[in-house]
Design an enzyme around this catalytic site. Structure first.
Site, PDB file in Angstrom:
ATOM      1  N   SER A   4      -9.535  -3.372  -2.908  1.00 32.25           N
ATOM      2  CA  SER A   4      -8.788  -3.373  -1.647  1.00 32.25           C
ATOM      3  C   SER A   4      -9.135  -2.172  -0.765  1.00 32.25           C
ATOM      4  O   SER A   4     -10.260  -2.035  -0.320  1.00 32.25           O
ATOM      5  CB  SER A   4      -7.289  -3.432  -1.949  1.00 32.25           C
ATOM      6  OG  SER A   4      -6.547  -3.693  -0.789  1.00 32.25           O
TER       7      SER A   4
ATOM      8  N   ASP B 168      -8.460  -4.076   6.178  1.00 29.31           N
ATOM      9  CA  ASP B 168      -8.890  -3.213   5.078  1.00 29.31           C
ATOM     10  C   ASP B 168     -10.090  -3.843   4.379  1.00 29.31           C
ATOM     11  O   ASP B 168     -10.605  -4.883   4.798  1.00 29.31           O
ATOM     12  CB  ASP B 168      -7.736  -2.919   4.118  1.00 29.31           C
ATOM     13  CG  ASP B 168      -7.303  -4.122   3.311  1.00 29.31           C
ATOM     14  OD1 ASP B 168      -7.606  -5.258   3.718  1.00 29.31           O
ATOM     15  OD2 ASP B 168      -6.659  -3.935   2.262  1.00 29.31           O
TER      16      ASP B 168
ATOM     17  N   ASP C 154     -10.742  -5.581   1.755  1.00 34.60           N
ATOM     18  CA  ASP C 154     -10.782  -6.971   1.265  1.00 34.60           C
ATOM     19  C   ASP C 154     -10.071  -7.942   2.192  1.00 34.60           C
ATOM     20  O   ASP C 154      -9.936  -9.124   1.874  1.00 34.60           O
ATOM     21  CB  ASP C 154     -10.228  -7.073  -0.156  1.00 34.60           C
ATOM     22  CG  ASP C 154      -8.717  -6.911  -0.230  1.00 34.60           C
ATOM     23  OD1 ASP C 154      -8.165  -6.161   0.592  1.00 34.60           O
ATOM     24  OD2 ASP C 154      -8.092  -7.504  -1.125  1.00 34.60           O
TER      25      ASP C 154
ATOM     26  N   ASP D 255      -6.914  -8.250   3.262  1.00 35.06           N
ATOM     27  CA  ASP D 255      -5.565  -8.788   3.048  1.00 35.06           C
ATOM     28  C   ASP D 255      -4.488  -7.986   3.774  1.00 35.06           C
ATOM     29  O   ASP D 255      -3.312  -8.309   3.680  1.00 35.06           O
ATOM     30  CB  ASP D 255      -5.244  -8.915   1.559  1.00 35.06           C
ATOM     31  CG  ASP D 255      -5.065  -7.582   0.850  1.00 35.06           C
ATOM     32  OD1 ASP D 255      -5.386  -6.529   1.442  1.00 35.06           O
ATOM     33  OD2 ASP D 255      -4.616  -7.590  -0.319  1.00 35.06           O
TER      34      ASP D 255
END
Length: 445
Positions: free
Chosen positions: A102, A241, A243, A245
């Protein structure tokens, strides 16, 4: 429930090459997950990853382990976490696997699973996988080995899905938008989505090299996008960000619009259209300004523990649809099964178009109260929060703040820290109150 040894609240995560994040564990994890998942269903698993250099290594290891357990593997390459959740559903796969840490630096990585409906994997299934991890790896017979293929059109499928969340009667023509992809998994998707909807897009953080993910860009580092919005005279900015999400936004003045303000926009828009079911779920860290602004509109508000997993649990318990964190994890269960930064941005832009309003205008009725967070380190096994001195300091501050303020004391889940959070109308008073409680915590340590 039995305590989990490997899985945390968001899968397995750590520094690459140490602890649990090794290719050996990834291989065994793929096999163990395959053993559990192959008991029923399609025997098909999707793997996606972000842009970290270690993603290739872990992808190969997971692929080998799943194949050894007899599951067919479909590779997506670099794709946002919510894209893996979406395509897991549409392909009727048994599970989706995301290789990502992440918002963490490139030298960290992680592995998490989605179930066949695109939601986080059930706790009991994670425990079953952990039980299989304790067993010796035994490969299925050669004729039962899983096959590996690549989803060649994954990018196009997900772009169309994202665009499908924007009302067909509107376009983004005339808007200049800065899009920060954090050198992460959205680099080849987010700019295309907003361009195809009609916006003029200035992309930054869109040149990943395997080691620059989240490096001074993205939703956890807003300086670059704020500067770019001002320099380019853009209407707004969207920061994602690594990834994809979570999302943060920037208005035309270069001011950050955080997850709490995004939740307010989405709730107001849903209420104005008569489609708001119940209220809004925030967390213990959500700004009191969100609570007060929603109260003024008679929209119920509830707080969960910190973490999108807990937001989701409370949404399901209350049968509500909209929730999230001030850090930018936004859940709208009418538009997906997990946090999706691109879709959340599209929903905000849809609200702007429906109401013919700017981002500043959509947030003007919500006053963000000054919030101060002080971290206090403590030693030993005792709990400073049980100290009478700390309790007295908290009670004194709460009495002085009244209904226009809030105090939250909590232990860090990863470090020996007490987090002291105070909110109120006046920043200097809030800072003094936070330091008063912090001093009490220190003296009790």
């Amino acid at each position: 429930m039995k305590e989990r040894k490997f899985f945390g609240t968001d899968g397995i995560r750590g520094k690459v090459g140490s602890g649990q994040m090794t290719p050996e564990l990834a291989l065994k994890l793929g096999w163990a997950a395959g053993r559990v998942l192959s008991r029923s269903g399609t025997k098909k698993v999707i793997i996606g990853k972000d842009t970290r250099i270690s993603g290739y290594m872990f992808e190969s290891a997971l692929e080998a382990g799943l194949s050894a357990a007899g599951l067919n593997v479909m590779l997506m390459g670099p794709m946002p976490t919510p894209a893996v959740a979406y395509l897991t559903r549409t392909f009727r796969a048994e599970a989706g696997v995301v290789i990502s840490a992440s918002h963490n630096p490139y030298y960290d990585n992680g592995i998490k699973f989605f179930s066949t409906d695109g939601s986080k994997l059930d706790d009991n299934l994670e425990l079953e996988i952990e039980a299989e991890l304790e067993k010796p790896l035994v490969c299925v017979e050669s004729h039962l080995l899983g096959k590996v293929s690549r989803i060649e059109d994954a990018r196009g499928r997900y772009i169309e899905y994202c665009k499908g969340n924007f009302p067909a009667e509107h376009t983004l023509t005339g808007l200049k938008i800065v899009v920060d992809c954090a050198h992460g998994a959205t680099y080849h998707i987010a700019p295309a989505v907003f361009r195809e909807l009609g916006a003029e897009v200035i992309a930054i953080g869109d040149k990943p090299n395997g080691m620059n993910i989240n490096d001074k860009v993205g939703a956890t580092s807003m300086g670059k996008i704020c500067e770019t919005v001002i320099a380019e005279s853009a209407d707004l900015g969207i920061a994602l960000d690594g990834d994809g999400d979570r999302i943060m936004m920037v208005n035309s003045k270069g001011e950050v619009i955080d997850g709490d303000q995004i939740l307010y926009i989405l709730a107001c828009d849903a209420k104005s259209r008569g489609v708001l079911r119940g209220g809004v779920v925030g967390t213990l860290m959500s700004n009191l300004g969100l609570d007060l602004a929603l109260q003024a509109l008679d929209i119920p508000f509830a707080r969960s523990k910190v973490g999108d997993r807990y937001v989701m649990e409370l949404l399901k318990e209350l049968d509500w649809r909209i929730g999230g964190e001030n850090s930018g994890h936004i859940l709208n269960l009418d538009h997906g099964t997990t946090g999706d930064g691109i879709v959340a941005g599209i929903l905000v832009l849809a609200a702007m178009r429906r109401q013919n309003a700017t981002l500043e205008e959509l947030t003007s009725a919500m006053e963000m109260l000054p919030q101060v967070l002080v971290n206090v380190r403590f030693e030993g096994e005792h709990d400073p929060l049980k100290s009478d001195k700390v309790k007295a300091a908290q009670a004194q501050v709460e009495s002085e703040l009244g209904v226009r303020g809030r105090v939250l004391l909590r232990k860090s889940g990863t470090e020996p820290l007490i987090r002291v959070m105070v909110e109120g109308d006046d920043h200097s008073a809030v800072l003094a109150h936070a330091n008063l409680i912090a001093d009490a915590v220190k003296s009790a340590s």
